[in-house]
Design a protein around this motif. Structure first.
Motif, PDB file in Angstrom:
ATOM      1  N   ALA A 109       7.387  -5.705  -7.797  1.00  0.00           N
ATOM      2  CA  ALA A 109       8.623  -5.364  -7.096  1.00  0.00           C
ATOM      3  C   ALA A 109       9.536  -6.573  -7.044  1.00  0.00           C
ATOM      4  N   ASP A 110      10.838  -6.296  -7.073  1.00  0.00           N
ATOM      5  CA  ASP A 110      11.865  -7.322  -6.955  1.00  0.00           C
ATOM      6  C   ASP A 110      12.910  -6.800  -5.983  1.00  0.00           C
ATOM      7  N   LEU A 111      12.907  -7.309  -4.761  1.00  0.00           N
ATOM      8  CA  LEU A 111      13.832  -6.840  -3.732  1.00  0.00           C
ATOM      9  C   LEU A 111      15.148  -7.601  -3.855  1.00  0.00           C
ATOM     10  N   SER A 112      16.046  -7.067  -4.657  1.00  0.00           N
ATOM     11  CA  SER A 112      17.306  -7.744  -4.923  1.00  0.00           C
ATOM     12  C   SER A 112      18.468  -7.176  -4.121  1.00  0.00           C
ATOM     13  N   GLU A 113      18.264  -6.055  -3.435  1.00  0.00           N
ATOM     14  CA  GLU A 113      19.337  -5.417  -2.685  1.00  0.00           C
ATOM     15  C   GLU A 113      18.934  -5.223  -1.233  1.00  0.00           C
ATOM     16  N   PRO A 114      19.875  -5.372  -0.290  1.00  0.00           N
ATOM     17  CA  PRO A 114      19.558  -5.095   1.120  1.00  0.00           C
ATOM     18  C   PRO A 114      19.203  -3.628   1.329  1.00  0.00           C
ATOM     19  N   ASP A 115      18.228  -3.377   2.204  1.00  0.00           N
ATOM     20  CA  ASP A 115      17.784  -2.026   2.580  1.00  0.00           C
ATOM     21  C   ASP A 115      17.155  -1.264   1.415  1.00  0.00           C
ATOM     22  N   GLU A 116      16.851  -1.954   0.334  1.00  0.00           N
ATOM     23  CA  GLU A 116      16.163  -1.305  -0.786  1.00  0.00           C
ATOM     24  C   GLU A 116      14.684  -1.142  -0.439  1.00  0.00           C
ATOM     25  N   GLU A 117      14.166   0.090  -0.576  1.00  0.00           N
ATOM     26  CA  GLU A 117      12.762   0.376  -0.252  1.00  0.00           C
ATOM     27  C   GLU A 117      11.986   0.680  -1.528  1.00  0.00           C
ATOM     28  N   ILE A 118      10.807   0.099  -1.632  1.00  0.00           N
ATOM     29  CA  ILE A 118       9.940   0.319  -2.792  1.00  0.00           C
ATOM     30  C   ILE A 118       8.557   0.678  -2.286  1.00  0.00           C
ATOM     31  N   LEU A 119       7.997   1.760  -2.833  1.00  0.00           N
ATOM     32  CA  LEU A 119       6.640   2.160  -2.479  1.00  0.00           C
ATOM     33  C   LEU A 119       5.657   1.204  -3.139  1.00  0.00           C
ATOM     34  N   LEU A 120       4.828   0.564  -2.324  1.00  0.00           N
ATOM     35  CA  LEU A 120       3.895  -0.426  -2.845  1.00  0.00           C
ATOM     36  C   LEU A 120       2.476   0.123  -2.905  1.00  0.00           C
ATOM     37  N   CYS A 121       2.036   0.811  -1.851  1.00  0.00           N
ATOM     38  CA  CYS A 121       0.691   1.383  -1.810  1.00  0.00           C
ATOM     39  C   CYS A 121       0.784   2.815  -1.295  1.00  0.00           C
ATOM     40  N   ARG A 122       0.150   3.718  -2.012  1.00  0.00           N
ATOM     41  CA  ARG A 122       0.165   5.127  -1.621  1.00  0.00           C
ATOM     42  C   ARG A 122      -1.045   5.438  -0.752  1.00  0.00           C
ATOM     43  N   GLY A 123      -0.795   6.183   0.309  1.00  0.00           N
ATOM     44  CA  GLY A 123      -1.872   6.551   1.227  1.00  0.00           C
ATOM     45  C   GLY A 123      -2.879   7.494   0.596  1.00  0.00           C
ATOM     46  N   GLY A 124      -4.107   7.447   1.105  1.00  0.00           N
ATOM     47  CA  GLY A 124      -5.153   8.321   0.595  1.00  0.00           C
ATOM     48  C   GLY A 124      -4.891   9.788   0.944  1.00  0.00           C
ATOM     49  N   ARG A 125      -5.348  10.666   0.079  1.00  0.00           N
ATOM     50  CA  ARG A 125      -5.165  12.102   0.315  1.00  0.00           C
ATOM     51  C   ARG A 125      -6.145  12.594   1.359  1.00  0.00           C
ATOM     52  N   GLY A 126      -5.677  13.446   2.241  1.00  0.00           N
ATOM     53  CA  GLY A 126      -6.553  14.021   3.251  1.00  0.00           C
ATOM     54  C   GLY A 126      -7.560  14.977   2.633  1.00  0.00           C
ATOM     55  N   GLY A 127      -8.774  15.004   3.203  1.00  0.00           N
ATOM     56  CA  GLY A 127      -9.814  15.885   2.682  1.00  0.00           C
ATOM     57  C   GLY A 127      -9.592  17.327   3.096  1.00  0.00           C
ATOM     58  N   HIS A 128     -10.084  18.250   2.280  1.00  0.00           N
ATOM     59  CA  HIS A 128      -9.953  19.672   2.582  1.00  0.00           C
ATOM     60  C   HIS A 128     -11.032  20.092   3.584  1.00  0.00           C
ATOM     61  N   THR A 140     -19.435  31.348   3.507  1.00  0.00           N
ATOM     62  CA  THR A 140     -19.602  30.410   4.638  1.00  0.00           C
ATOM     63  C   THR A 140     -19.860  28.986   4.123  1.00  0.00           C
ATOM     64  N   PRO A 141     -18.862  28.355   3.559  1.00  0.00           N
ATOM     65  CA  PRO A 141     -19.058  26.967   3.109  1.00  0.00           C
ATOM     66  C   PRO A 141     -19.292  26.044   4.306  1.00  0.00           C
ATOM     67  N   ARG A 142     -20.399  25.328   4.252  1.00  0.00           N
ATOM     68  CA  ARG A 142     -20.751  24.432   5.353  1.00  0.00           C
ATOM     69  C   ARG A 142     -20.528  22.957   4.965  1.00  0.00           C
ATOM     70  N   PHE A 143     -19.491  22.725   4.295  1.00  0.00           N
ATOM     71  CA  PHE A 143     -19.152  21.351   3.907  1.00  0.00           C
ATOM     72  C   PHE A 143     -17.626  21.198   3.914  1.00  0.00           C
ATOM     73  N   ALA A 144     -17.220  19.997   3.963  1.00  0.00           N
ATOM     74  CA  ALA A 144     -15.792  19.666   3.911  1.00  0.00           C
ATOM     75  C   ALA A 144     -15.616  18.391   3.095  1.00  0.00           C
ATOM     76  N   GLN A 145     -14.423  18.132   2.737  1.00  0.00           N
ATOM     77  CA  GLN A 145     -14.141  16.983   1.889  1.00  0.00           C
ATOM     78  C   GLN A 145     -13.678  15.794   2.749  1.00  0.00           C
ATOM     79  N   PRO A 146     -14.235  14.606   2.542  1.00  0.00           N
ATOM     80  CA  PRO A 146     -13.736  13.435   3.287  1.00  0.00           C
ATOM     81  C   PRO A 146     -12.389  12.973   2.741  1.00  0.00           C
ATOM     82  N   GLY A 147     -11.664  12.250   3.541  1.00  0.00           N
ATOM     83  CA  GLY A 147     -10.395  11.715   3.075  1.00  0.00           C
ATOM     84  C   GLY A 147     -10.589  10.596   2.072  1.00  0.00           C
ATOM     85  N   GLU A 148      -9.629  10.455   1.190  1.00  0.00           N
ATOM     86  CA  GLU A 148      -9.697   9.400   0.181  1.00  0.00           C
ATOM     87  C   GLU A 148      -9.188   8.082   0.753  1.00  0.00           C
ATOM     88  N   GLU A 149      -9.713   7.007   0.218  1.00  0.00           N
ATOM     89  CA  GLU A 149      -9.245   5.690   0.625  1.00  0.00           C
ATOM     90  C   GLU A 149      -7.816   5.463   0.119  1.00  0.00           C
TER      91      GLU A 149
END
Length: 372
Positions: A109-128, A140-149
């Protein structure tokens, strides 16, 4: 003002919330179907350019940053709340280099402009939750998916734009005295070379318009051979590269009457050898400490400057003589520049465009639970 132009920090996006294993249980409905909700996505981490920040000093004090994790899902098909995004405000002109495990750095990333936003790290997806997995063959599924890191990255921050004006010159030229006269900066001042070893920042406020401010950097003195690293030259020249224009100060003690501008030429040659674009950067040339010379010598230098078609200002920063004229010219020069334009340099940084991988939901990690 304490100035820090580099820092290394660790950034982590939020972990996704876990899915919920739940079954509908109500009166007269002893065996309802699965109703576990999905977990919320983890918060993302953004970086944003801020014109109010001048230094990376705060990032030396705190080095670890993490966005909020997503909340877990709940029964009755309740989905978890998404984690709050984390926005890191950085000075405009900051370069961000990702440090890989092998130590190789990559510009992200190169922040050359004021108020310019850049996504650096994407959050993990929530588990089902288990309701997501019900089907005609799995009632009757007795399991669920954990969230991703969430994504994690180690980043080196480097401030490319240091100040509007950079005070440049040989050691002991009176640069620190000048910045102490025109701003609230209070650098160490002494009568020996290399008194200043790190840049000092001062903010000069326009007396006619208090909203107009100019950031001035007192850059440590340069010597012959600075482009080769002599006298910490590489470190100091890197600071010069991050200013929009230069105020080149030469002590009258370093002036050779036979060749009075050799002191200016010496430093300018070092600039060109380090980065050829620096040779074209606008600069004011000032001779300081005129109180140490006879009036005849000062008058001779003024006449010589006129003969050579050279605009040179004369002042005594210690005695506040000629300082006002230099400051006035600095404001004129600042107003003539496009302050939103990035600082030009021959030593360019290039960003590599990478195609984002599409999300793949085929590989689902599950956690099995036993029936109570």
């Amino acid at each position: 003002m304490r100035f820090v132009d580099e820092a290394i920090i660790n950034i982590r996006a939020g972990k996704g919330g876990n899915g919920c294993v739940s079954f509908r249980r109500e009166k007269f409905i002893p065996k309802g179907g699965p109703d576990g909700g999905d977990g919320g996505d983890g918060g993302n981490v953004f970086v944003r350019g801020s014109s109010k920040l001048l230094s990376l000093y705060d990032f030396r004090l705190k080095r670890n940053y993490a966005a909020e994790g997503g909340h877990s899902g709940g029964g009755s098909q309740m989905f978890g709340r998404k984690g709050k995004d984390l926005i890191l405000d950085l000075p405009v002109g900051t370069l961000l280099y990702a440090i890989r495990e092998d130590g190789v750095e990559e510009l992200v990333a190169d922040l050359s402009e004021p108020d310019e936003e850049i996504l650096l790290c994407r959050g993990g997806r929530g588990g089902h939750g288990n309701e997501f997995f019900k089907s005609a063959t799995m009632r009757t599924p007795r399991f669920a998916q954990p969230g991703e890191e969430g994504e994690a990255i180690k980043v080196r921050l480097e401030l490319k734009i240091l100040a509007d004006a950079g005070l440049l010159g040989l050691p002991n030229a009176g640069k620190s005295t000048f910045i102490s006269k025109v701003s609230a900066a209070r650098p160490k001042i002494a009568n020996y070379a290399f008194t200043t070893l790190t840049p000092n920042l001062g903010v000069m406020i326009n007396e006619y318009d208090t909203d107009q401010r100019m950031v001035i950097a007192d850059i440590p003195g340069l010597i012959e051979g600075a482009h080769e690293g002599q006298g910490l030259g590489h470190r100091f020249l890197k600071h010069v590269e991050r200013t929009r224009f230069l105020v080149h100060i030469l002590s009258i003690e370093d002036v050779d009457l036979e060749d009075p501008w050799s002191g200016f030429d010496l430093i300018n040659e070092e600039l060109i050898k380090f980065d050829e674009v620096l040779g074209d950067r606008l600069q004011l040339q000032v001779i300081n400490k005129m109180d140490l010379a006879d009036a005849e010598i000062v008058e001779h230098l003024k006449e010589k400057a006129a003969e050579d078609g050279r605009t040179v200002y004369f002042m005594s920063a210690l005695n506040d003589v000629g300082v006002e004229e230099v400051v006035e010219e600095m404001w004129k020069l600042r107003d003539s520049l496009d302050m939103s334009a990035p600082v030009n340099t021959a030593r360019t940084w290039e960003l590599e465009d990478e195609d984002e991988d599409e999300e793949d939901f085929s590989d689902v990690e599950v956690v099995w639970v036993t029936e109570e």
